[in-house]
Write an enzyme that holds these catalytic residues in place. Structure first.
Site, PDB file in Angstrom:
ATOM      1  CD  GLN A  95      -2.756   1.017   2.572  1.00 23.93           C
ATOM      2  OE1 GLN A  95      -2.841  -0.031   3.189  1.00 23.93           O
ATOM      3  NE2 GLN A  95      -3.384   2.121   2.952  1.00 23.93           N
ATOM      4  CB  CYS A 101      -5.914  -1.034   4.028  1.00 24.17           C
ATOM      5  SG  CYS A 101      -7.296  -0.489   5.055  1.00 24.17           S
ATOM      6  CD1 TRP A 281      -0.508  -0.603   4.997  1.00 28.18           C
ATOM      7  CD2 TRP A 281       0.516  -0.538   6.988  1.00 28.18           C
ATOM      8  NE1 TRP A 281      -1.189   0.305   5.773  1.00 28.18           N
ATOM      9  CE2 TRP A 281      -0.585   0.367   7.005  1.00 28.18           C
ATOM     10  CE3 TRP A 281       1.279  -0.659   8.134  1.00 28.18           C
ATOM     11  CZ2 TRP A 281      -0.898   1.129   8.121  1.00 28.18           C
ATOM     12  CZ3 TRP A 281       0.962   0.109   9.251  1.00 28.18           C
ATOM     13  CH2 TRP A 281      -0.109   0.996   9.236  1.00 28.18           C
ATOM     14  CG  ASP A 554       0.411 -37.878   8.115  1.00 21.89           C
ATOM     15  OD1 ASP A 554       0.016 -37.151   9.049  1.00 21.89           O
ATOM     16  OD2 ASP A 554       0.920 -39.007   8.291  1.00 21.89           O
ATOM     17  CG  ASN A 556      -0.284 -34.991  12.485  1.00 21.41           C
ATOM     18  OD1 ASN A 556      -0.350 -35.726  11.504  1.00 21.41           O
ATOM     19  ND2 ASN A 556      -1.321 -34.724  13.258  1.00 21.41           N
ATOM     20  CB  SER A 558      -1.260 -38.952  12.536  1.00 17.21           C
ATOM     21  OG  SER A 558      -1.955 -38.444  11.395  1.00 17.21           O
ATOM     22  CB  THR A 560      -5.092 -40.447   9.559  1.00 19.82           C
ATOM     23  OG1 THR A 560      -4.780 -39.699  10.751  1.00 19.82           O
ATOM     24  CG2 THR A 560      -5.100 -41.938   9.863  1.00 19.82           C
ATOM     25  CD  GLU A 565      -4.286 -32.510   7.894  1.00 19.91           C
ATOM     26  OE1 GLU A 565      -3.161 -32.110   8.226  1.00 19.91           O
ATOM     27  OE2 GLU A 565      -4.716 -33.644   8.168  1.00 19.91           O
TER      28      GLU A 565
END
Length: 674
Positions: A95, A101, A281, A554, A556, A558, A560, A565
């Site tokens: 900006q 803005c 900005w 995936d 993390n 896990s 799954t 997600e």
């Protein structure tokens, strides 16, 4: 796929008084003007928006301007000016001294959808080929797509720096020229000094906005964000109203931001819900939990931290949903699809537009005079308001049938002056009645005897007011209200669901049973879906392919992925099937090298010729052609690698490691580079 209705009529205008007192734009033929300049070997100069103070305005903005303001063309400011570059990061605009803005926040949201951006900003314009100092942009202006033609003279200070919008890439000028075109549409740069994100969203897309008051602590805000971020929506937000100043926590009062992403992450103590925001900005960021320097990031797996955290003062940052609700007051969502309902495919809108006029003394009948709805105590003139009949039916059956239908009604008031801020907007609203006869104009007696089914909770001085209704099939009367003379546009959008009921039932039962999805379940979902854009060549996702997709999602480790997600994945898959289908002109179900490069670029990734060849060798068949499933795997890996690069690079050009840093990545990160 969800389909947005098309009303893409070309509108040539002239700066003249229209029948409603609203002023229209000059009639300018971009091609004719450009060709004339090329023939005469001259550069275009826009007399209707000249390089003078009159285009800037006459208000407080003048006090912010540097001394000795000059107007210069991009070739005078840089040795290698470019209009737009696909290689630049999407949100590269910053900006300037104009307090717009709200405009920049909407532009940044627009850059997340390349196809919509290219509708507003024709990306084939340049400073080399057929350059004549003339550029064209398109805005959706009260029911019509309007071309706005400008010259490329931009305000700069004595050092040759842009005074208004600029790019972090000093040779890119599409943002500065877009702002100039929008200023011309609005009357002047001064007229951009105050506004709302929702207004710019509508002008960029023709979509319909909804505003959520975060102060009221809306129920299931995360669920709403979940549904909006995977569908085709633009999202902005605003801090509490006040003088635009930076707080100790890094947020700016009275300021608009763009919401660019959400993410549910897994910490050592449990899940955390994060939102990603961008300050127009291009700097000044949140300093609390989950900011760039926060220790909270150490609670994540190395892979998740690597993909999400980017330590760069570029105005983009993460914060928790709880902090977001505490520090922001408004969330603005622009719907480009039936969104907000479900993530299934096959939904469309049936679109109707009506224009009308409130005329003081005749059709500006005003609102009801009493809050006593039950006995219909109306003012004597309410019935004089414009009246619109609307029929609702079940489209899939071709006749009226039991059950409710989704209807989105939007009322927009046109400006009453060429300069958008010179005359304040009217307080507007609309009522909905059930209608049982064939009369077009209903008398006062009808309103004495019939209470409305829907009425405005408050009349608002906004450009647009809208409401989502669920109505039974039948005929309805819509009555828009205002107290003074003005022009308006009514949009009626009825949702049409062309869904496979068996598929609907499958999704409902499946996700109720499995809140987390493994590779086997992902394979079952993807092979059960109907890929509408791919026609008879429905793809088959192998178990190995689904394992590869899962490894990329995936974060993390896990084994799954969550429903959230998966929804993010689904949004990407919908885009990929569209671009794949568009480039597969022979309908063979395969892309060659040229088609692949075009598809990848349209999906938002730039690959060089040599890299594209390598991708075909890696993912393609013996004839160097790639099918849809392999295209999906390629795109997901390319997007992940681009995110990793952006989070590690210091200058946007490369990743530089010191000798102690050169080591194999942790095992959890290997799936990123497999």
């Amino acid at each position: 796929m969800s389909v947005w209705p098309s009303i893409r009529g070309r509108w040539k205008q002239g700066w003249k008084e229209s029948t409603g007192g609203s002023l229209q734009q000059p009639q300018e033929d971009y091609e004719a003007l450009r060709d004339r300049c090329l023939k005469d070997h001259c550069l275009f100069e826009d007399s209707s928006f000249p390089a003078t103070q009159s285009s800037i305005g006459s208000g407080p903005l003048l006090q912010k301007l540097p001394p000795h303001l000059q107007w210069r063309r991009p070739p005078e400011l840089h040795s290698n000016p470019q209009f737009y570059s696909t290689k630049a990061k999407r949100m590269d605009l910053c900006q300037g001294v104009v307090g717009d803005c709200w405009f920049l926040a909407a532009v940044h949201a627009l850059t997340l959808h390349q196809d919509i951006l290219s509708r507003v900003v024709p990306l084939n314009q340049s400073f080399t080929e057929n350059y004549a100092g003339i550029f064209q942009f398109w805005f959706w202006h009260f029911g019509k797509w309007v071309p706005v033609v400008i010259d490329d003279r931009l305000p700069v200070n004595e050092a040759g720096q842009l005074v208004f919008v600029s790019s972090t890439y000093k040779n890119l000028f599409w943002g500065a020229l877009l702002e100039k075109a929008y200023a011309k549409l609005s009357g002047s740069y001064e007229d951009l000094q105050c506004g709302q994100v929702s207004e710019a969203f509508v002008d960029f897309t023709g979509g319909v906005t909804m505003t959520i008051n975060l102060v009221e602590d809306p129920i299931n805000l995360w669920g709403i964000l979940n549904k909006t971020t995977y569908s085709r929506t633009l999202i902005g937000c605003q801090t509490r109203i006040g003088e635009e100043r930076v707080q100790e926590n890094g947020l700016v009062d009275g300021h608009a931001y763009t919401l660019t992403a959400i993410r549910k992450v897994t910490c050592k103590y449990g899940p955390e819900y994060l939102v990603k925001l961008r300050n127009p900005w291009g700097k000044v960021e949140w300093q609390g939990d989950w900011s760039d320097s926060s220790r909270k990031w150490e609670l994540l797996s190395p892979k998740e931290k690597l993909l999400l955290l980017r330590k760069d003062n570029d105005g983009e940052f993460w914060m928790s949903l709880q902090d977001f609700k505490a520090h922001f007051v408004l969330l603005v969502i622009c719907k480009l699809t039936p969104g907000l309902l479900s993530f299934e495919v096959g939904q469309k809108w049936m679109y109707t537009m009506q224009e009308g006029r409130w005329e003081k003394g005749s059709t500006a009948g005003g609102r009801m005079k009493s809050s006593w709805i039950g006995d219909a105590m109306w003012g004597n003139t309410f019935w004089k308001n414009p009246q619109f009949l609307l029929s609702i039916w079940k489209p899939e059956e071709g006749r009226q049938s039991p059950g409710t239908c989704s209807l989105l009604v939007s009322l927009l008031q046109k400006p009453r002056h060429r300069c958008r801020n010179w005359k304040s907007r009217l307080a507007i609203g609309f009522y909905v009645f059930r209608h049982y006869n064939d009369r077009r104009k209903l008398p006062a007696e009808f309103f004495w005897a019939n209470a409305p089914l829907s009425w405005p909770e408050a009349f608002l001085k906004e450009k647009e007011v809208n409401r989502e209704l669920w109505l039974e099939p039948g005929t309805y009367l819509i009555v828009p209200c205002a107290s003074e003379t003005a022009l308006f546009v009514f949009l009626f959008l009825q949702e049409i669901v062309e869904q496979n009921e068996e598929q609907n039932e499958f999704f409902t039962k499946f996700f109720a049973k499995y809140p987390e999805i493994n590779a086997i379940q992902l394979q079952k979902i993807l092979n059960r879906m109907t890929w509408s854009s791919l026609g008879n060549r429905q793809p088959f996702f192998s178990f190995d392919a689904c394992q590869g997709i899962l490894a990329l999602l995936d974060l993390n480790a896990s084994g799954t992925v969550s429903i959230q997600e998966f929804r993010s994945l689904w949004k990407q898959l919908m885009l990929y099937q569209e671009v794949f289908h568009k480039q597969d002109s022979s309908r063979s179900g395969l892309l060659d090298w040229v088609q692949l490069q075009a598809a990848v670029m349209e999906a938002g990734i730039v690959l060089g010729d040599d890299v594209c060849q390598l991708m075909l060798l890696r993912y393609g068949g013996p004839r160097l052609q790639i099918d849809f499933v392999s295209f999906v795997l390629l795109m997901l890996r390319a997007v992940n690698m681009e995110n990793v690069f952006q989070n590690l690079t210091k200058d946007g050009k490369g990743i530089y490691l010191q000798k102690p840093e050169v080591r194999l990545p942790p095992r959890s990160q290997l799936s990123l580079v497999r």
